[in-house]
Scaffold this active site. Structure first.
Site, short mmCIF file in Angstrom:
data_model
loop_
_atom_site.label_atom_id
_atom_site.label_comp_id
_atom_site.label_asym_id
_atom_site.label_seq_id
_atom_site.Cartn_x
_atom_site.Cartn_y
_atom_site.Cartn_z
N GLU A 256 38.21 43.33 6.08
CA GLU A 256 38.04 43.57 7.52
C GLU A 256 38.19 45.06 7.84
O GLU A 256 39.30 45.52 8.06
CB GLU A 256 39.05 42.72 8.29
CG GLU A 256 38.88 41.22 8.02
CD GLU A 256 39.76 40.34 8.88
OE1 GLU A 256 40.16 40.77 9.98
OE2 GLU A 256 40.07 39.21 8.45
N TYR A 257 37.04 45.80 7.87
CA TYR A 257 35.67 45.36 7.70
C TYR A 257 34.92 46.43 6.91
O TYR A 257 35.18 47.63 7.10
CB TYR A 257 34.97 45.18 9.05
CG TYR A 257 35.68 44.26 9.99
CD1 TYR A 257 35.54 42.87 9.87
CD2 TYR A 257 36.52 44.76 10.98
CE1 TYR A 257 36.18 42.01 10.74
CE2 TYR A 257 37.18 43.90 11.85
CZ TYR A 257 37.01 42.53 11.72
OH TYR A 257 37.67 41.68 12.56
#
Length: 542
Positions: A256-257
């Site tokens: 993420e991310y």
């Protein structure tokens, strides 16, 4: 805080937990509420510390002879509750989720359990020593210097006690001495991994996946993906884990991310390309018991673009777990849903929807629909000092604002209530009405639900059996791969039952009748291909 005494969903008081032939936490939740002066009809800014054990386990089992799957993320911190072993502690608590709740008769509620999460050696954003001391405890490294010098980038559980030593809520009745390095294997593990083993022994067809990263532990991915040595270490770490725990057959990477900002993690425009190289290296390693690789992907189309998903699929990714929740978080003062199927494009309040993300993946990225899984949520997103401008009761699109982003009502973190809290204190699904002054409102445009109290001015965006059933129907209509829950340790069964029923699966073993929980008299809700009710033209529902 009155509750229906003969409820099929909740106990009339905290039943506690029997440990070492004693139950020292019966009634602990109620004592916590009293200690903290929590009263759901008036409290807008407190943590409740409501444990999962207040909810009765009601997982039905369903025939799964179709081409859909229902998956479950299960967190490695969910078993804890200090109130179980220390009756002096009542001003805090834990989820107290028992992994063996999922050991159901005549089948399984989930096709696959996803262990969440493995961390990364060298991730100093998460841990000051980069998880080096944990690597030593688990026997992966000889000392902290060795961990960083020779094992940076490898995955390990970041809580050895919870992963391989704990007994409570993991299927073991008493404490047994043992070092983490001795128990860091499938045969001897206790803890959550030991609980997974017990489920594996009870059902050899149940699949297990290791998820690496998550919101808090994605800080090293960008560096790993661009560095050949660290990529090699990453793959070697996966090999090591899969050798220690051969019941695992799938890998999930929750970065993420890639190419985008997450929790302040380093990122680069090259992340997407480097991620594909990393996936290819995992594929080329040909780990014998690794049958599939999934990624957890943002549902934001811009983040989807940055992740380079078509190249990831070409490199070996077999599934995309689309994180179709957290669309609403505190910040801009505008209310919106946190896990809605549709969005009115002209609505400046809402930014995301499941359909937007799925359509982007299929139409723009040419992803096979069968590789896409959408999420349903066992938790809420809340705001206080909220004003709803949509009339209530109403089934119109949500519109409203809030003026206070500080310390909003939650279970274990502010602004987030978990499912047990909802059914105990805010919504009586058996009666079809809200509790303690809250009203449930259905947004027909978004196919989403929310709770609101005029007294507390608290807005609660949530999944319900109705919205999850709609998600199941959406999956079936679109020909997607299936659904997953974040997280299964929060659900007592009725959300997951609704997912199966949305897929129109036949019931095998009925623990509870789901019909009343959908809050409508129309057993077959309108399909999305041929709506039987007026739809908002702007929503592009076809």
């Amino acid at each position: 805080m009155e509750k229906e005494e003969k409820s099929n969903l909740i106990y009339d008081k905290d039943p506690g937990y029997v440990w070492d032939n004693k139950n020292e936490c019966e009634g602990a939740a109620e004592e916590t509420y009293q200690e903290l002066n929590y009263e759901p009809s008036i409290s807008a800014d407190k943590l409740t510390w409501t444990p999962t054990r207040l909810a009765k386990t009601v997982f039905n089992t369903y025939e799964d002879d179709d081409d859909f799957n229902v998956l479950c993320y299960f967190t490695d911190w969910s078993q804890y509750d200090p109130r179980i072993i220390n009756k002096e502690i009542r001003d805090t608590g834990g989820r107290s989720a028992d992994i063996l709740r999922l050991n159901t008769p005549d089948g399984r509620p989930f096709k696959r359990l996803i262990y969440s999460f493995g961390g990364l050696i060298g991730d100093k954003k998460y841990s000051a020593d980069g998880n080096a001391s944990i690597a030593v405890r688990l026997g992966v490294a000889t000392d902290p210097d060795d961990a960083i010098a020779n094992h940076k980038g490898k995955t390990i559980p970041v809580d050895p006690d919870g992963a391989v030593l704990a007994s409570i809520n993991c299927g073991f009745t008493k404490w047994e001495a043992g070092d983490a390095n001795e128990r860091y294997n499938q045969e001897k593990a206790k803890g959550l991994l030991g609980g997974f083993r017990l489920l594996h022994e009870a059902d050899k067809e149940l699949e297990f996946s290791l998820s690496i990263g998550g919101w808090s532990m994605s800080g090293l991915f960008s560096e790993i993906a661009k560095d050949e040595i660290l990529r090699t270490n990453f793959v070697e770490g996966i090999k090591d884990f899969f050798q220690r725990f051969p019941m695992f057959s799938h890998l999930d990477i929750d970065w993420e991310y890639p190419g985008s900002i997450g929790a302040g993690n380093p990122n680069s425009p090259d992340d997407g390309a480097n991620f594909a190289i990393l996936i290819q290296q995992i594929t080329d390693a040909k780990i014998s018991n690794l049958k599939g690789i999934s990624i957890a992907s943002s549902a934001d189309p811009a983040k989807i673009d940055a992740a380079n998903i078509p190249a990831l699929m070409d490199a070996g990714v077999t599934g995309i777990n689309l994180m179709t929740y957290d669309f609403f978080t505190l910040g801009d003062g505008k209310l919106s849903h946190h896990t809605n199927i549709y969005r009115d494009p002209s609505d400046v309040y809402s930014k995301y929807s499941i359909d937007d993300a799925v359509t982007h993946l299929i139409d723009e990225k040419k992803v096979d629909p069968k590789a896409i899984f959408i999420g349903y949520a066992g938790y809420t997103r809340n705001a206080k000092n909220a004003t709803i401008t949509t009339s209530i009761p109403s089934e119109e699109a949500l519109k409203g604002t809030y003026t206070d982003a500080n310390q909003t009502l939650g279970s274990f973190e502010y602004s987030v209530l978990e499912w047990t809290d909802i059914i105990c204190h805010y919504m009586d699904f058996e009666k079809g009405e809200g509790r303690n002054g809250y009203k449930l409102v259905h947004d027909k445009v978004a196919k989403a639900d929310y709770l609101y109290s005029e007294a507390t001015k608290v807005f609660i965006s949530l999944d319900t059996p109705r919205s999850v059933r709609d998600k199941g129907r959406y999956v079936k209509d679109k020909g997607l791969g299936g659904l997953f829950i974040w997280s299964g340790d929060q659900d007592n069964g009725i959300l997951t039952n609704a997912a199966h029923e949305g897929l129109k699966r036949r019931i095998k073993n009925k623990v509870i009748d789901m019909t009343p929980f959908y809050l409508d008299s129309d057993e077959e809700l309108p399909t999305y291909t041929e709506p039987a009710e007026p739809q908002c033209e702007a929503c592009n529902i076809k």
